[in-house]
Design an enzyme around this catalytic site. Structure first.
Site, PDB file in Angstrom:
ATOM      1  N   ASP B 153      -3.899  -7.887  -5.885  1.00 41.77           N
ATOM      2  CA  ASP B 153      -5.268  -7.427  -5.661  1.00 41.77           C
ATOM      3  C   ASP B 153      -5.496  -6.187  -6.507  1.00 41.77           C
ATOM      4  OD1 ASP B 153      -4.884  -9.364  -3.657  1.00 41.77           O
ATOM      5  OD2 ASP B 153      -6.224  -8.327  -2.247  1.00 41.77           O
ATOM      6  N   LYS B 216     -13.310 -10.071  -5.305  1.00 39.10           N
ATOM      7  CA  LYS B 216     -13.163  -9.408  -4.007  1.00 39.10           C
ATOM      8  C   LYS B 216     -14.098  -8.219  -3.941  1.00 39.10           C
ATOM      9  CE  LYS B 216      -9.571  -6.883  -1.421  1.00 39.10           C
ATOM     10  NZ  LYS B 216      -8.129  -6.565  -1.332  1.00 39.10           N
ATOM     11  N   LYS B 252     -13.210 -13.046  -1.774  1.00 37.92           N
ATOM     12  CA  LYS B 252     -12.599 -12.315  -0.668  1.00 37.92           C
ATOM     13  C   LYS B 252     -13.433 -11.098  -0.298  1.00 37.92           C
ATOM     14  CE  LYS B 252      -8.488  -9.666   0.672  1.00 37.92           C
ATOM     15  NZ  LYS B 252      -7.133  -9.206   0.289  1.00 37.92           N
TER      16      LYS B 252
END
Lengths: 484, 316, 295
Positions: B153, B216, B252
């Site tokens: 991430d 995300k 996400k």
């Protein structure tokens, strides 16, 4: 179109019905005249059915001209005292009504959904909040009329004869009754024959609010009762929302009299999408514009005018979006598309779409299963439509969108204005100056730029040309009920 | 310079100028319309069987996260155990998708989840601010991958983005993607710092063009994190990207999603925007920690008919 | 005074900025209140009315598109030009209405002042009848008046000049264009007004003036599908007024019914607002950034 569950792995929304038990519909209702429910003079009754199931909901007294006369007399009698009340006192009655509507809003939403066929999502989130807001708004005007810009101490007209349609039964009632009472008029209102119930429940709200007898009279009935009402010599003010054909008939009927008239009639709104539009929001606006209330909206954006350079992109997105619309039980909280209001209206929509096909327009609907009973019509697009097609000119008043293209802003405006109507229009572009230029040139009473089908009690609503005259809502809406 | 992916839009990234032109040519976003759509979808009523389905799906999509200065091996082990076995009273409860930790905790996390199938995700690239030299960021990534991270991430350089230096943002993502090797890459925009929806849409496209496996919303470390509106916007982006390139990218939302009700609203957004294909933890995740216990309590309620309480779910 | 023979004026219609005769070639005798011949006025036909509508429609967009300030300047210019030709109008009004020169002068003065009053309204009416509406949502919402379009004006029969000005000026002040039917028996002040309008920077077609028989010309204008409104001020016959209102319903024209009016009194804003449509425009306002942005 999502109507029935398919694969078990999919995210299928289980039925989420709003409870019917919040509303208690009596087997029969009378006319509401002079504060009392009464049978029709000739004893006639008619049945009102739920359009989604064809179930008979109740039997309702059917007003005739004799009943109209009685009701107008009651309203005339009540006018003297009602108009003499201090504005602040009239205001308090209207505030009471607004509050009671809020208290009973769930009950009224379910009732409206049952009688009209529109989704509970709409009655709950649009109709009922707007109804209460309308009474609140005009309640506040009742003691401020000196400041409304119509001179000092503007006087009411007298008895208002009001005829409303079936597409927003209680909201149209609010648009008519709230300004009429705030300005000191008394009212005889005829709801549409397919949706009389919410107006009769409103009569009960008037009773709960302690409204003096005769100030509001409700006469369920058919067109003959409406015509008798608008023609009645002791009616000072006629307010009508409905078809342009009937609007014209009323305009002829009142010719040579002193009656003041406002007409809110048909439309064929153009929703104009430019190549620099916020496309995702434009698609939502197109959907709201034509499928809100099954397209049974006079200000619907029933003509999509899309710039040719983004036609494919917009249509693909639109079709994809239509396939997510959920058609079915109007009481289900997840239903987006409910039933068509009546068999008659369904037949009209069906006939006009058949004409569209016969004239060579290309018809498209998302795969969709329609319930076996009730009146249903799948959301439908027509592409390859030109200005000459019937579906581009006639008001269909159903979930049917005609798609036309244009090349330049000039052409968009010319096509948008090329109609006898002039009620609404939409503009989608991120370019501010284009919005202002196009809005300026469109001949329509309500223009939604980068949005569509927004309503507010403070915002005047009404049409140009054959969409009628007069405005409802806002400070402008007072004028229709004042002797100015 | 890393090679660009082969798809219909590769021309967009051949130079700073073409990239800028491409991004500024994306349709604008109307704030009110976007938020109205998100909130309208929020009124969907998800009941009974649909609710049970959604709760299990949501649990299976959680990246169970701890990203604290005070993280210890013990805390991470507990988190791993919870991810593998969220509800000790019901072994039929789905596992979460992953645990999400700092790079130095990846090895501990891997050990904790074992061969359960729960993935280990690691934040990297000088998370959360992203204010470090590219070499430092890449070192961060390599450390996490070496320790066994299944997913990375990363945070984008918001400073470069806001300065209009889109190519820097793009190239850094490309570089991180390459450094991530087999690990799937989630690109965090920190939507709260990008501020406008137009920026979020542009960032989404930079991320997807650069090869992100997921886009995300946020780190969870700023005032505003995932919202229905910004997630809806990103779902529109992945939907459109697949339509144009054939490449599917996951989404996400992270931070601020605490209740089952919220999670279900996000699943409705997925269902009615990107569609069924994204209703799978390979394509949609929740970056969350406290959300899991609320989902578990709701799950118990559906199973037993009684309302559950915090004493009946585990504290980690 | 010499015994020079005076040059008589040929009165003509005023249509599209030009001065045509009636296409029918017909004229009718106009006399003063003592039945003395004054002139022959064109006896307009339905075709003349149709041509006037075409001219009015053609001019409407451009006239409405001018700034309100410029419309005001042009209306004021009309007052200026009238002031310079006052003697002529005093004479014509005196003849038409059987007034003494001094009484006619009062009427003409009032008519000139009425142009000034309406000249001042052009850039104020929007502020009086329009405005922002505080809707309960993130939207900017503005209502503005717009001209309804082409208006047929049946000018008052008795008040051949002050009444005439009082029904034309409010119509054009707001951006409409007008097809005017002059007083049937006293059309000369109206036809002369056309000459003043033509030299006042008023674009051709904004005001079109017809003389003739009210009962002959008005029905086709009342039913004309390209006319948006009709002011029945000068229709004195109740049956005709009703017939015209019925015809007007064909395309839902805005109708101002005939009423007794004291043309010398303060005109108020009724006629100014009668031929306006209210257009309400919505636009989202939103916020500076994404919802809940920390900035």
């Amino acid at each position: 179109m999502t109507s029935t569950p398919s694969a078990s792995a999919a995210f299928e929304y289980a039925p989420a019905p709003e409870s019917r038990s919040v509303v208690d519909i009596a087997p029969s209702y009378g006319l509401f005249i002079d504060g009392e429910f009464a049978e029709a003079a000739d004893g006639k009754v008619f049945k009102t059915v739920s359009p989604s199931t064809e179930e008979v909901l109740s039997e309702v007294a059917q007003a005739s001209s004799e009943d109209v006369d009685r009701a107008v007399k009651a309203a005339r009698k009540a006018f003297e005292k009602w108009s003499a009340l201090p504005g602040a006192e009239r205001a308090k009655y209207l505030f009471r009504i607004a509050r009671i509507i809020q208290e009973r809003s769930r009950e009224l939403a379910v009732l409206e959904t049952l009688d009209n066929g529109k989704p509970i999502k709409e009655t709950r989130d649009a109709d009922l909040p707007l109804v209460a807001a309308h009474f609140f708004y005009y309640a506040g005007w009742a003691d401020k009329l000196d400041h409304a810009g119509y001179g000092a101490d503007p006087r009411p007209l007298g008895v208002a004869g009001q005829v409303i349609p079936w597409n927003f039964p209680l909201l149209m009632l609010a648009w008519k009754i709230a300004p009429a009472l705030a300005t000191g008029n008394t009212v005889v209102l005829k709801p549409a024959e397919t949706t009389p119930l919410s107006a009769l429940f409103f009569a009960d709200i008037c009773r709960q609010a302690g409204l003096p007898k005769g100030v509001v009279n409700i006469l369920p009935g058919y067109g003959d009762a409406g015509a008798a009402l608008t023609a009645h010599p002791d009616v000072d003010k006629v307010a009508f929302t409905g078809s342009t054909a009937v609007g014209k008939a009323i305009a002829r009927q009142v010719a040579g009299t002193d009656k003041k008239v406002t007409l809110e009639l048909g439309g064929k709104g153009a929703n104009i999408v430019f190549d620099d539009a916020p496309i995702d929001q434009a698609v939502e606006g197109i959907v709201t514009g034509i499928f809100f209330n099954q397209g049974q909206v006079c200000c619907a954006g029933s003509r999509l005018l899309v710039q040719e350079s983004v036609q494919d992109e917009v249509l693909d997105a639109l079709k994809r979006r239509l396939s997510t619309l959920r058609l079915g039980d109007p009481l289900d909280k997840n239903t987006d598309i409910g039933a068509i209001n009546s068999a008659e209206q369904l037949a009209r929509i069906t006939a006009l779409t058949e004409t569209g096909e016969a004239e060579g327009a290309e018809r498209w609907s998302a795969p969709c299963e329609l319930p076996s009973s009730g009146y249903w019509f799948a959301p439908t697009l027509f592409t390859n439509v030109t200005q000459a097609h019937t579906v581009a000119r006639d008001e269909i008043f159903g979930p049917v969108l005609s798609v036309l293209t244009f090349r330049t802003p000039e052409e968009a405006v010319a096509k948008a204005n090329n109609t006898q109507y002039g009620l609404s229009a939409g503009i989608w572009t991120e370019k501010g100056s284009r919005i202002l230029a196009v809005a300026d040139r469109l001949r329509a009473g309500v223009i939604w730029a980068n949005t569509f089908n927004k309503f507010d009690p403070t915002s005047p609503f009404g049409g140009y040309k054959e969409s009628g005259y007069g405005r409802e809502g806002g400070r402008h809406g007072l004028e229709a009920y004042l002797d100015v | 310079m890393p090679t660009a992916p082969a798809h219909a839009l590769t021309d967009a990234t051949t130079s700073d100028r073409t990239l800028r032109r491409f991004l500024h040519g994306l349709p604008g976003v109307d704030t009110v319309g976007l938020e109205a759509r998100a909130s309208a979808l929020g009124t969907r009523s998800i009941k009974t069987t649909a609710k049970a389905y959604a709760i299990d799906l949501a649990i299976s999509m959680i990246d169970l996260t701890t990203l604290e200065g005070a993280d210890t091996p013990g805390k991470v082990r507990a988190l791993g155990a919870k991810a593998v076995n969220p509800d000790p009273t019901d072994r039929g409860t789905p596992k979460t998708a992953a645990v999400c930790v700092y790079p130095d905790m990846v090895a501990t996390a891997k050990e904790a989840v074992g061969d359960s199938g729960v993935k280990v995700a690691s934040v990297a690239t000088a998370f959360p601010a992203g204010r470090a030299a590219i070499d430092v960021k890449l070192g961060d990534v390599r450390e996490a991958v070496a320790a066994g991270a299944d997913e990375i991430d990363m945070v984008i350089d918001r400073g470069a983005f806001l300065a209009g230096d889109y190519m820097t943002v793009f190239e850094q993502i490309r570089a991180v993607k390459e450094a991530s090797g087999e690990a799937r890459l989630k690109v965090i925009f920190e939507t709260g710092e990008l501020s406008t929806y137009d920026n979020i849409r542009r960032a989404s496209w930079i991320g997807m063009l650069a090869g992100a496996d997921f886009i995300k919303t946020s780190t969870g470390k700023v005032g505003v994190n995932a919202t229905p509106a910004n997630t809806l916007l990103m779902l529109e982006a992945v939907r459109d990207f697949r339509e144009q390139t054939g490449v599917q990218v996951g989404v996400k939302p992270a931070g601020g999603i605490r209740t089952s009700k919220d999670a279900i609203k996000f699943l409705v957004l997925v269902n009615e925007t990107a569609g069924q294909d994204w209703l799978d933890n390979h394509w949609f995740r929740f970056g969350a920690s406290s959300l899991l216990n609320d989902l578990l309590m709701q799950r118990q309620k559906l199973a037993t008919g009684r309302y559950s309480g915090p004493d009946y779910v585990t504290v980690d | 005074m010499s015994d020079r023979l005076t040059v008589l004026k040929t009165y003509k219609l005023y249509v599209g900025g030009k001065f045509p005769r009636s296409e029918s070639g017909r004229v009718y005798e106009v006399t003063d209140s003592k039945n003395k011949w004054l002139a022959n006025a064109p006896l307009s036909s339905r075709k003349d009315a149709r041509d006037a509508v075409v001219a009015a429609r053609k001019a409407q967009g451009g006239w409405a598109g001018k700034t309100a300030y410029l419309r005001g300047q042009i209306l004021y210019r009309v007052a200026e030009m009238l002031e310079g030709r006052k003697d002529q109008f005093v004479r014509e009004v005196a003849d038409a209405e059987g007034l003494s020169k001094s009484k006619a002068a009062v009427v003409v003065d009032a008519a000139i002042d009425r142009w000034v009053w309406y000249a001042g309204w052009t850039d104020k009416v929007a502020q009086i009848v329009g405005g922002g509406n505080p809707v309960a949502g993130p939207f900017f919402n503005l209502s503005s008046p717009e001209p309804t379009g082409v208006v047929t004006v049946v000018a008052p029969q008795e008040s051949s000049f002050l009444g005439l000005v009082s029904v034309i000026a409010p119509v054009i002040a707001t951006g409409n264009t007008a097809v005017v039917i002059a007083s049937e028996n006293s059309p000369l002040p109206a036809l002369s007004l056309g000459e003043v309008l033509a030299t006042s920077d008023l674009p051709g077609g904004v005001v079109n003036i017809l003389s003739g028989r009210t009962a002959e010309i008005t029905p086709s204008l009342a039913s004309h599908q390209d006319v948006n409104a009709i002011d029945l001020a000068g229709v004195e016959d109740d049956d005709l007024a009703k017939e015209l209102e019925v015809a007007a319903a064909d395309n839902l024209k805005r109708v101002v019914r005939p009423q007794p009016v004291d043309w010398s009194a303060d005109p108020g804003t009724h006629r100014l607002t009668a031929f306006l449509e209210t257009k309400t425009v919505w636009h989202p306002t939103g916020s500076l950034g994404a919802s809940g942005s920390s900035y």
